[in-house]
Motif scaffolding. Sequence first.
Motif, PDB file in Angstrom:
ATOM      1  N   SER A 141     -31.730  44.627 -22.711  1.00  0.00           N
ATOM      2  CA  SER A 141     -32.027  46.056 -22.723  1.00  0.00           C
ATOM      3  C   SER A 141     -31.014  46.754 -21.821  1.00  0.00           C
ATOM      4  O   SER A 141     -30.760  46.313 -20.701  1.00  0.00           O
TER       5      SER A 141
ATOM      6  N   HIS B 162     -35.982  51.018 -22.565  1.00  0.00           N
ATOM      7  CA  HIS B 162     -35.874  50.109 -23.729  1.00  0.00           C
ATOM      8  C   HIS B 162     -35.720  50.901 -25.025  1.00  0.00           C
ATOM      9  O   HIS B 162     -36.290  50.534 -26.058  1.00  0.00           O
TER      10      HIS B 162
ATOM     11  N   ASN C 289     -42.380  46.713 -18.040  1.00  0.00           N
ATOM     12  CA  ASN C 289     -41.487  46.924 -16.903  1.00  0.00           C
ATOM     13  C   ASN C 289     -41.988  46.313 -15.604  1.00  0.00           C
ATOM     14  O   ASN C 289     -41.250  46.283 -14.614  1.00  0.00           O
TER      15      ASN C 289
ATOM     16  N   ASN D  33     -31.611  48.535 -27.756  1.00  0.00           N
ATOM     17  CA  ASN D  33     -31.416  47.212 -27.162  1.00  0.00           C
ATOM     18  C   ASN D  33     -30.563  46.332 -28.062  1.00  0.00           C
ATOM     19  O   ASN D  33     -30.243  46.696 -29.193  1.00  0.00           O
TER      20      ASN D  33
ATOM     21  N   SER E 246     -38.916  44.376 -26.078  1.00  0.00           N
ATOM     22  CA  SER E 246     -38.034  45.531 -26.247  1.00  0.00           C
ATOM     23  C   SER E 246     -38.016  46.009 -27.689  1.00  0.00           C
ATOM     24  O   SER E 246     -37.933  47.216 -27.956  1.00  0.00           O
TER      25      SER E 246
ATOM     26  N   GLU F 247     -38.718  49.788 -28.755  1.00  0.00           N
ATOM     27  CA  GLU F 247     -37.719  50.589 -29.460  1.00  0.00           C
ATOM     28  C   GLU F 247     -38.275  51.106 -30.787  1.00  0.00           C
ATOM     29  O   GLU F 247     -38.107  52.278 -31.138  1.00  0.00           O
TER      30      GLU F 247
END
Length: 472
Positions: free
Chosen positions: A315, A320, A115, A323, A127, A131
Motif C-alpha cells: 500500500s 489504502h 491500520n 495499492n 488493501s 480499495e
Amino acid sequence: MGWFTAPEYWLSRLVFQRALAVVYLVAFLTAALQFRALLGERGMLPIPRFLQRVPFTRAPSLFHLRYSDRLFAVVAWAGCAVSAALVAGADSLVPLWAGMLLWLVPWALYLSIVNVGQTWYGFGWESLLLETGFLAVFLGNDEVAPPVVVLFLLRWILFRVEFGAGLIKLRGDACWRKLTCLHYHHETQPMPGPLSWFFHHLPGPLHKAEVAANHVTQLIVPFLLFTPQPIATAGAALMIVTQLWLVLSGNFAWLNWITIVLALSAVRFPGNAPSLPAAPLWYEVVVLAVAVLVVFLSYRPVVNMVSRRQVMNRSFDPLHLVNTYGAFGSVSRVRYEVVVEGTLDEDHEDAEWREYEFRGKPGDPRHWPRQFAPYHLRLDWMMWFAALSPAYAGVWFGALVERLLENDRDTLRLLRRSPFPPDEPPRYVRARLFRYHYTTWRQLRATGACWDRTYVRDFLPPTRLAAGAREP
C-alpha cells in the motif's frame, strides 16, 4: 453529461454491491471473533502498545481517539450490521447522498481495524477490500445510473490484481516459466482445502496446462476488460472461472471472492435497464474528483508493476486507496509445519507431550483439511509463515506460547482443540518443526491419512511460565 452514466450496467452494479457487502460481512465477522486473542488488550500484539508508537498520520484509525476491547467489539459488530444492511439493499431505500454515506461507514470502520492490525492484517486482500470498498461509495444507488468512470476504475483494480500477479510470477520463480509450479503448489500452499490433495495428484501434463492457462488469464485477458462488449464480459467471465478453480483448490480467505466481485462489475447482464434520473451536478463533480485522485495515486503502483524489482501486496498511502498486488511469485518445494505441544509433567525430559490442533493448518496427518474461505483463519496463516522462517514469528510466537501456558480462553478459541482441560493448563509448551507431504493413493487407502510427516528439528525448546506468573 450524457456520457457520464451507463444505465445498461444497473444490474451489474446491483450484483457487485450485494456481493461486496457479503465480503465486508465476512471480514468484520472475522475481526469480531478473533481480535481479543490477536490484538486485544491482552492479545499477542496489543493495539494499545501499537498506538503508543505509531501516529495517526501513519495509520489513520478511530482507535487513536480511544481504545478498549469493548470499543473494538462495537466497531466490528457495527461493521457486521451495516454490511448485512447493505446485503439487504438498504442503500437503495435512501437518497443518493445517504446511500454514499452508508457505503462509507464499513470502509472507515474496516480501515480503522486494518491500520492497527499489524502482522495479523498484513495480507494483500485487506488493501484490496479497502480499495474496492472506497470506489463502491461513489457507484450510486437506484436514484442514478452507474457512473462510467467508477465502473472503469473498478476494472482498473481488477487489471492490476491479475496483471500484477502474472508479472510477478514470470519475474519470480523459474517454475512458472517452466510450467511446473503446480507440481508443488497444492501441497505447499498456506492452507490446503478439502480438495487440495486431489488437485496435487492430477497428472503432470494437466498441471502444466493449468499454469499455461493461468498465464493467459493474468497476462492477456486483463486487457480485454477495456474493450467493447461483449468482449469485456467474456474476459471477466474467464477470470471468474479461474478464480472459482482456485476456490476449489485451496483456502485463500476472501482473495478469490473479492476478485470475483470485481469481475462481476465488468459483466454486462442481459435485461432492459430501468428509467433512472439524470445524475445531479454535485454527484458528477464528486465522482470526477475521485477519479482524478485515483489516477494521480496510481503512479507509484504502476511504476512498481512495470519494475524489474516489483514488490507484491504493497500500500502506498495510509488510506489504502490505490495499492499494488500479486501473490506466489515464488513457490515452496517442501512443506514445513510448526507443531505445538504441551505437557502436564514437571520433568520435560521424559514427559508425555500432547499436540494442540489448529482449525485450518495441517497437524494430525489423519485430519482432512476443511473449507474455511472466505473466512480468514489469521493465526493458522501466520503459522505457515512461521514454518518458512522463525523471523516471521518473532514478534508474536512467544506471546502465543505464554497464552497457551495460561490456558487463555480467547486464544484457545482460535484452535480446533486443546489437549488440556480449562482448569489444568500445561506445565511446559514446546514447538517442533516437521516436514509434511501428501500421502499416495495407496497410503491413503491403507492408513486413512492424507499427510505423512517427518521430524526435522526443534522450533522452540520446552518453555514454562516464570515463577509466580501463572494466573490462579
